[in-house]
Motif scaffolding. Structure first.
Motif, PDB file in Angstrom:
ATOM      1  N   ALA A  42       0.843  -1.133   0.011  1.00 18.73           N
ATOM      2  CA  ALA A  42       0.050   0.143   0.044  1.00 18.73           C
ATOM      3  C   ALA A  42       0.797   1.388  -0.097  1.00 18.73           C
ATOM      4  N   GLY A  43       0.235   2.260  -0.490  1.00 15.72           N
ATOM      5  CA  GLY A  43       1.095   3.589  -0.551  1.00 15.72           C
ATOM      6  C   GLY A  43       0.383   4.666  -1.101  1.00 15.72           C
ATOM      7  N   HIS A  44       0.845   5.922  -0.614  1.00 20.64           N
ATOM      8  CA  HIS A  44       0.189   7.286  -1.307  1.00 20.64           C
ATOM      9  C   HIS A  44      -0.550   7.822  -0.182  1.00 20.64           C
ATOM     10  N   ASP A  45      -0.046   9.218   0.284  1.00 15.57           N
ATOM     11  CA  ASP A  45      -0.462  10.060   1.434  1.00 15.57           C
ATOM     12  C   ASP A  45      -0.617   9.476   2.979  1.00 15.57           C
ATOM     13  N   LEU A  46      -0.142   8.346   2.902  1.00 15.21           N
ATOM     14  CA  LEU A  46      -0.076   7.690   4.290  1.00 15.21           C
ATOM     15  C   LEU A  46       1.187   8.533   4.967  1.00 15.21           C
ATOM     16  N   ASN A  47       0.975   8.857   6.378  1.00 16.01           N
ATOM     17  CA  ASN A  47       1.761   9.642   7.009  1.00 16.01           C
ATOM     18  C   ASN A  47       1.629   9.150   8.668  1.00 16.01           C
ATOM     19  N   LEU A  48       2.344  10.136   9.459  1.00 11.95           N
ATOM     20  CA  LEU A  48       2.263   9.466  10.774  1.00 11.95           C
ATOM     21  C   LEU A  48       0.972   9.657  11.693  1.00 11.95           C
ATOM     22  N   ASP A  49       0.162  10.392  11.116  1.00 11.44           N
ATOM     23  CA  ASP A  49      -1.362  10.491  11.564  1.00 11.44           C
ATOM     24  C   ASP A  49      -2.293   9.291  11.367  1.00 11.44           C
ATOM     25  N   ASN A  50      -1.977   8.923  10.001  1.00 13.69           N
ATOM     26  CA  ASN A  50      -2.906   7.911   9.635  1.00 13.69           C
ATOM     27  C   ASN A  50      -2.394   6.529   9.537  1.00 13.69           C
ATOM     28  N   LEU A  51      -1.228   6.341   9.512  1.00 13.95           N
ATOM     29  CA  LEU A  51      -0.586   5.033   9.395  1.00 13.95           C
ATOM     30  C   LEU A  51      -0.818   3.840  10.237  1.00 13.95           C
ATOM     31  N   THR A  52      -0.911   4.092  11.511  1.00 19.35           N
ATOM     32  CA  THR A  52      -1.008   3.201  12.493  1.00 19.35           C
ATOM     33  C   THR A  52      -2.751   2.653  12.442  1.00 19.35           C
ATOM     34  N   TYR A  53      -3.468   3.630  12.357  1.00 20.41           N
ATOM     35  CA  TYR A  53      -4.773   3.172  12.177  1.00 20.41           C
ATOM     36  C   TYR A  53      -5.067   2.291  10.598  1.00 20.41           C
ATOM     37  N   PHE A  54      -4.590   2.672   9.638  1.00 24.20           N
ATOM     38  CA  PHE A  54      -4.562   2.190   8.366  1.00 24.20           C
ATOM     39  C   PHE A  54      -4.243   0.701   8.475  1.00 24.20           C
TER      40      PHE A  54
END
Length: 245
Positions: A188-200
């Protein structure tokens, strides 16, 4: 745990802006591995505005984790990949002048084209991945044309995350489970970041790898590259703990 591949396109963009070789992409790649990156990704585009085709050979010589080359399978791109044999090639359906990847393949309409291209990479011993949206029909099509993995385009999830995280991730979770059922590897990838990565990542059963560039390099301006890679690895570790819990 999910592997972190660091996309160095934005580092290459800084290098190119001065017409010199600083920052040196090879040095940054080897440092990223030392700091904990489990893969290196670049996406050379036809205009070579960031990563360039000649970066592939230079990185292949030094990357000791996994080298992932992304791009549209035009003839020249295919030749570069086959000549250097990275660990993985990720095919994206980008038009030549496209600013960034913003949708997945139509693996049904492009089946004949993709099947032929993937066969050449498979014969060369290169693992293949196709950029797709969370659509069961497209995932099944990826399997039918011979891809080893899919890479979910996660832009829609990231854009909806702040407003409705559960609704944003739901189609990806369903698609991920379907991909597992039919035996597809999952990136997976694109616009994943420190805010949303764990949840995703915590809601993606069987997810094997995330490729992150723009957000990670931007965060490194504040935290430093070593700290930033550790922070992203921590997000993935937390996601694994949530799944186990």
């Amino acid at each position: 745990m999910v592997r972190l591949s660091v996309n160095l396109n934005k580092v290459a963009l800084i290098r190119n802006s001065r017409g010199a070789d600083y920052p040196n992409l090879v040095k940054v790649a080897t440092d990223c591995e030392q700091f904990g990156a489990q893969g290196i990704t670049i996406h050379p585009r036809p205009d070579q505005r960031h990563a360039r085709y000649d970066d592939v050979a230079a990185l292949k010589e030094v990357v000791t984790t996994e080298l992932n080359i992304e791009g549209y399978p035009a003839e020249h791109f295919n030749q570069i990949v086959l000549s250097n044999r990275p660990h993985q090639v990720t095919l994206v359906p980008d038009e030549p002048g496209q600013l960034t990847s913003d949708h997945g393949w139509d693996t049904v309409a492009k089946a004949d084209f993709l099947k032929e291209v993937l066969a050449g990479f498979r014969e060369a011993g290169i693992r293949t991945s196709l950029f797709v949206d969370p659509d069961e029909r497209m995932i099944e099509g990826a399997k039918e044309v011979g891809a080893d993995r899919i890479e979910f385009y996660t832009g829609p999830f990231a854009h909806q995350f702040a407003a409705d995280r559960a609704g944003a991730v739901a189609p990806f979770t369903r698609a991920c489970r379907f991909a597992q059922e039919i035996g597809m590897g999952i990136n997976a990838g694109h616009d994943l970041n420190l805010d949303n990565l764990t949840y995703f990542a915590s809601r993606m059963p069987g997810l094997q790898e995330v490729s992150i560039g723009h957000a990670l390099v931007s965060d490194a301006l504040y935290y430093g590259m070593a700290n930033t890679i550790a922070m992203y690895r921590s997000c993935l570790s937390n996601a694994a703990a949530l799944q186990e819990g």
